[in-house]
Write a protein that holds these residues in place. Structure first.
Motif, mmCIF file in Angstrom:
data_model
loop_
_atom_site.group_PDB
_atom_site.id
_atom_site.type_symbol
_atom_site.label_atom_id
_atom_site.label_comp_id
_atom_site.label_asym_id
_atom_site.label_seq_id
_atom_site.Cartn_x
_atom_site.Cartn_y
_atom_site.Cartn_z
ATOM 1 N N ALA A 108 0.827 -1.207 0.000
ATOM 2 C CA ALA A 108 0.000 0.000 0.000
ATOM 3 C C ALA A 108 0.862 1.259 0.000
ATOM 4 C CB ALA A 108 -0.919 -0.004 1.225
ATOM 5 N N ILE A 109 1.933 1.221 0.768
ATOM 6 C CA ILE A 109 2.823 2.384 0.854
ATOM 7 C C ILE A 109 3.511 2.657 -0.477
ATOM 8 C CG2 ILE A 109 4.965 3.233 1.925
ATOM 9 C CD1 ILE A 109 4.083 1.823 4.504
ATOM 10 N N LEU A 110 3.942 1.604 -1.163
ATOM 11 C CA LEU A 110 4.600 1.786 -2.454
ATOM 12 C C LEU A 110 3.636 2.348 -3.500
ATOM 13 C CD1 LEU A 110 6.891 -1.378 -2.705
ATOM 14 C CD2 LEU A 110 7.511 0.954 -2.054
ATOM 15 N N ASP A 111 2.361 1.989 -3.398
ATOM 16 C CA ASP A 111 1.369 2.575 -4.302
ATOM 17 C C ASP A 111 1.180 4.056 -4.010
ATOM 18 O OD1 ASP A 111 0.906 0.401 -5.870
ATOM 19 O OD2 ASP A 111 -0.921 -0.241 -4.860
ATOM 20 N N ALA A 112 1.222 4.426 -2.733
ATOM 21 C CA ALA A 112 1.128 5.840 -2.360
ATOM 22 C C ALA A 112 2.327 6.605 -2.901
ATOM 23 C CB ALA A 112 1.051 5.976 -0.842
ATOM 24 N N ASP A 115 4.068 5.698 -5.642
ATOM 25 C CA ASP A 115 3.887 5.756 -7.096
ATOM 26 C C ASP A 115 2.909 6.863 -7.497
ATOM 27 O OD1 ASP A 115 5.636 3.701 -7.516
ATOM 28 O OD2 ASP A 115 4.093 2.143 -7.719
ATOM 29 N N GLU A 116 1.902 7.075 -6.678
ATOM 30 C CA GLU A 116 0.889 8.090 -6.984
ATOM 31 C C GLU A 116 1.352 9.501 -6.626
ATOM 32 O OE1 GLU A 116 -3.070 7.105 -5.513
ATOM 33 O OE2 GLU A 116 -2.478 4.994 -5.465
ATOM 34 N N GLY A 117 2.498 9.596 -5.975
ATOM 35 C CA GLY A 117 3.014 10.909 -5.598
ATOM 36 C C GLY A 117 2.377 11.469 -4.340
ATOM 37 N N ILE A 118 1.645 10.634 -3.593
ATOM 38 C CA ILE A 118 1.012 11.095 -2.347
ATOM 39 C C ILE A 118 2.072 11.297 -1.276
ATOM 40 C CG2 ILE A 118 -0.710 10.538 -0.582
ATOM 41 C CD1 ILE A 118 -2.093 8.763 -2.673
ATOM 42 N N ILE A 119 3.089 10.421 -1.266
ATOM 43 C CA ILE A 119 4.256 10.601 -0.405
ATOM 44 C C ILE A 119 5.482 10.643 -1.308
ATOM 45 C CG2 ILE A 119 3.229 9.522 1.631
ATOM 46 C CD1 ILE A 119 4.667 6.939 0.937
ATOM 47 N N THR A 120 6.563 11.159 -0.793
ATOM 48 C CA THR A 120 7.748 11.387 -1.641
ATOM 49 C C THR A 120 8.921 10.466 -1.325
ATOM 50 O OG1 THR A 120 8.492 13.135 -0.137
ATOM 51 C CG2 THR A 120 7.139 13.799 -2.039
ATOM 52 N N THR A 121 8.891 9.793 -0.182
ATOM 53 C CA THR A 121 9.986 8.883 0.174
ATOM 54 C C THR A 121 9.423 7.533 0.591
ATOM 55 O OG1 THR A 121 9.987 9.660 2.479
ATOM 56 C CG2 THR A 121 11.512 10.745 0.938
ATOM 57 N N ASN A 122 10.261 6.517 0.481
ATOM 58 C CA ASN A 122 9.855 5.152 0.827
ATOM 59 C C ASN A 122 10.314 4.832 2.250
ATOM 60 O OD1 ASN A 122 9.272 2.467 1.023
ATOM 61 N ND2 ASN A 122 10.774 1.781 -0.489
ATOM 62 N N PRO A 123 9.394 4.823 3.230
ATOM 63 C CA PRO A 123 9.781 4.579 4.624
ATOM 64 C C PRO A 123 10.049 3.102 4.931
ATOM 65 C CG PRO A 123 7.421 4.844 4.466
ATOM 66 C CD PRO A 123 7.964 5.091 3.094
ATOM 67 N N THR A 124 9.784 2.227 3.964
ATOM 68 C CA THR A 124 9.943 0.784 4.218
ATOM 69 C C THR A 124 11.318 0.266 3.812
ATOM 70 O OG1 THR A 124 9.142 0.052 2.035
ATOM 71 C CG2 THR A 124 7.479 0.531 3.711
ATOM 72 N N ARG A 125 12.136 1.145 3.246
ATOM 73 C CA ARG A 125 13.433 0.719 2.733
ATOM 74 C C ARG A 125 14.377 0.327 3.865
ATOM 75 N NH1 ARG A 125 18.227 3.361 1.260
ATOM 76 N NH2 ARG A 125 19.313 2.400 -0.507
ATOM 77 N N LYS A 126 14.965 -0.859 3.739
ATOM 78 C CA LYS A 126 15.958 -1.383 4.675
ATOM 79 C C LYS A 126 15.447 -1.482 6.117
ATOM 80 C CE LYS A 126 20.109 -0.044 2.111
ATOM 81 N NZ LYS A 126 21.408 0.666 2.154
ATOM 82 N N VAL A 127 14.174 -1.846 6.282
ATOM 83 C CA VAL A 127 13.657 -2.041 7.633
ATOM 84 C C VAL A 127 14.212 -3.343 8.209
ATOM 85 C CG1 VAL A 127 11.525 -0.743 7.292
ATOM 86 C CG2 VAL A 127 11.588 -3.181 6.752
ATOM 87 N N VAL A 128 14.138 -3.483 9.505
ATOM 88 C CA VAL A 128 14.613 -4.674 10.195
ATOM 89 C C VAL A 128 13.393 -5.473 10.661
ATOM 90 C CG1 VAL A 128 15.923 -5.569 12.157
ATOM 91 C CG2 VAL A 128 16.691 -3.491 10.967
ATOM 92 N N ILE A 129 13.347 -6.731 10.269
ATOM 93 C CA ILE A 129 12.215 -7.582 10.642
ATOM 94 C C ILE A 129 12.573 -8.361 11.909
ATOM 95 C CG2 ILE A 129 10.658 -9.421 9.915
ATOM 96 C CD1 ILE A 129 10.408 -6.855 8.280
ATOM 97 N N LYS A 130 11.778 -8.158 12.926
ATOM 98 C CA LYS A 130 11.981 -8.855 14.202
ATOM 99 C C LYS A 130 10.806 -9.806 14.443
ATOM 100 C CE LYS A 130 14.235 -4.700 16.033
ATOM 101 N NZ LYS A 130 14.230 -3.691 17.117
ATOM 102 N N GLY A 131 10.786 -10.419 15.616
ATOM 103 C CA GLY A 131 9.688 -11.307 15.937
ATOM 104 C C GLY A 131 9.981 -12.165 17.142
#
Length: 309
Positions: free
Chosen positions: A84-88, A90-106
């Motif tokens: 969903a964020i990447l579509d936002a 692509d549409e120009g609603i946001i200007t940067t990708n906040p999901t890049r290089k995130v750390v997955i924990k659990g």
């Protein structure tokens, strides 16, 4: 318009995105997973606006989710929200990708059943099956062992799906066993629509048992509601009787794939037989087996090279 969209709450945007892109295009079980992710986004970031979304607060949201879930589940959640964020973006609603290089924990994974059985244990399990002259759950288990079908795919099989002359099973639908109404539904993906070869013995056995059944009705479903736990409990009892490690129905699918891989069947053929969307899925799922086979191949290579030295 885009400025107005950027100022809306993030969970609201995610909700609208699910409605726009997922409702009507994915199976109900998949849609339920998206809706569950939506509930977690709302719980973890109820006041976060789309315009305020950044790498830090997105990581905080993932960390909050990871406190309650295992790493693989957190990764699945991340993939859904990220789409969903990447579509936002692509549409120009946001200007940067906040999901890049995130750390997955659990959370640490709980101890699970064995993922697959070896060939010796499979033979011991089959010896315990009560294969009567009419269809029962033991026939269902044998079918999955020999075809690697998903639980819902096997439930949806009808007599017209069998081509006994060519020894083929046509897989083109699933059974909605999670719904109280039951009924046929689409396969997991387009790649799941396939033809699966069956051995002559299995073909002969099933041809005898289903010849009088309605051609377009599922052969294993006698009532609308089927519970996965019913068949798993039967399988558990059989494993106990055979004195082998307990395994789930889905584990029988893994067992089928592992036997093929250890039998030197190509990854491409295994992927096609299982209905995987790509060979990457097969490689990731059975990485431990592939590595073991690669180690065996290394020994074969050295033996071959020694012969010509």
């Amino acid at each position: 318009m885009k400025k107005k969209q950027a100022s809306q709450l993030f969970y609201r945007y995610f909700e609208e995105w699910i409605d726009l892109y997922k409702v009507g295009s994915v199976r109900s079980v998949t849609l339920d997973k998206y809706l569950m992710s939506l509930r977690w986004v709302r719980r973890l970031a109820p006041t976060l606006k789309l315009s305020d979304l950044n790498k830090r607060n997105y990581q905080e949201m993932l960390n909050g989710y990871a406190m309650h879930h295992e790493k693989q589940t957190t990764l699945d959640f991340h993939h859904q929200v990220k789409s969903a964020i990447l579509d936002a973006l692509d549409e120009g609603i946001i200007t940067t990708n906040p999901t890049r290089k995130v750390v997955i924990k659990g959370k640490a994974p709980v101890r699970t059943r064995n993922k697959f059985l070896n060939e010796y244990d499979v033979k011991k399990l089959i010896q315990q099956l009560k294969l009567e002259n009419h269809l029962n759950w033991d026939w269902f288990l044998l079918l999955i062992i020999k075809t690697g079908l998903r639980f819902s795919e096997a439930l949806a099989l009808t007599p017209e799906d069998f081509d006994f002359n060519k020894q083929l099973l046509r897989v083109n639908k699933t059974w909605d066993y999670k719904s109280c109404h039951g009924g046929f539904q689409k396969t997991k993906n387009e790649s799941s629509i396939r033809k699966v070869r069956i051995d002559w013995q299995l073909a002969m056995q099933f041809s005898q048992m289903i010849q009088e059944l309605p051609q377009d009705q599922p052969i294993f479903v006698n009532e609308k509601r089927i519970f996965n736990s019913t068949v798993n409990n039967r399988l558990k009892k059989l494993c106990e009787n055979a004195k082998i490690p307990p395994i789930s129905i889905h584990g029988l699918r893994h067992t089928h794939a592992s036997l093929l891989l250890f039998g030197n069947v190509s990854i491409a053929s295994v992927a096609q037989r299982l209905g995987h969307s790509s060979m990457t899925t097969t490689q990731e799922t059975y990485l431990h087996i592939i590595k073991e086979l690669e180690a065996q191949d290394s020994e074969k290579i050295m033996q071959q090279m020694t012969k010509i030295s």
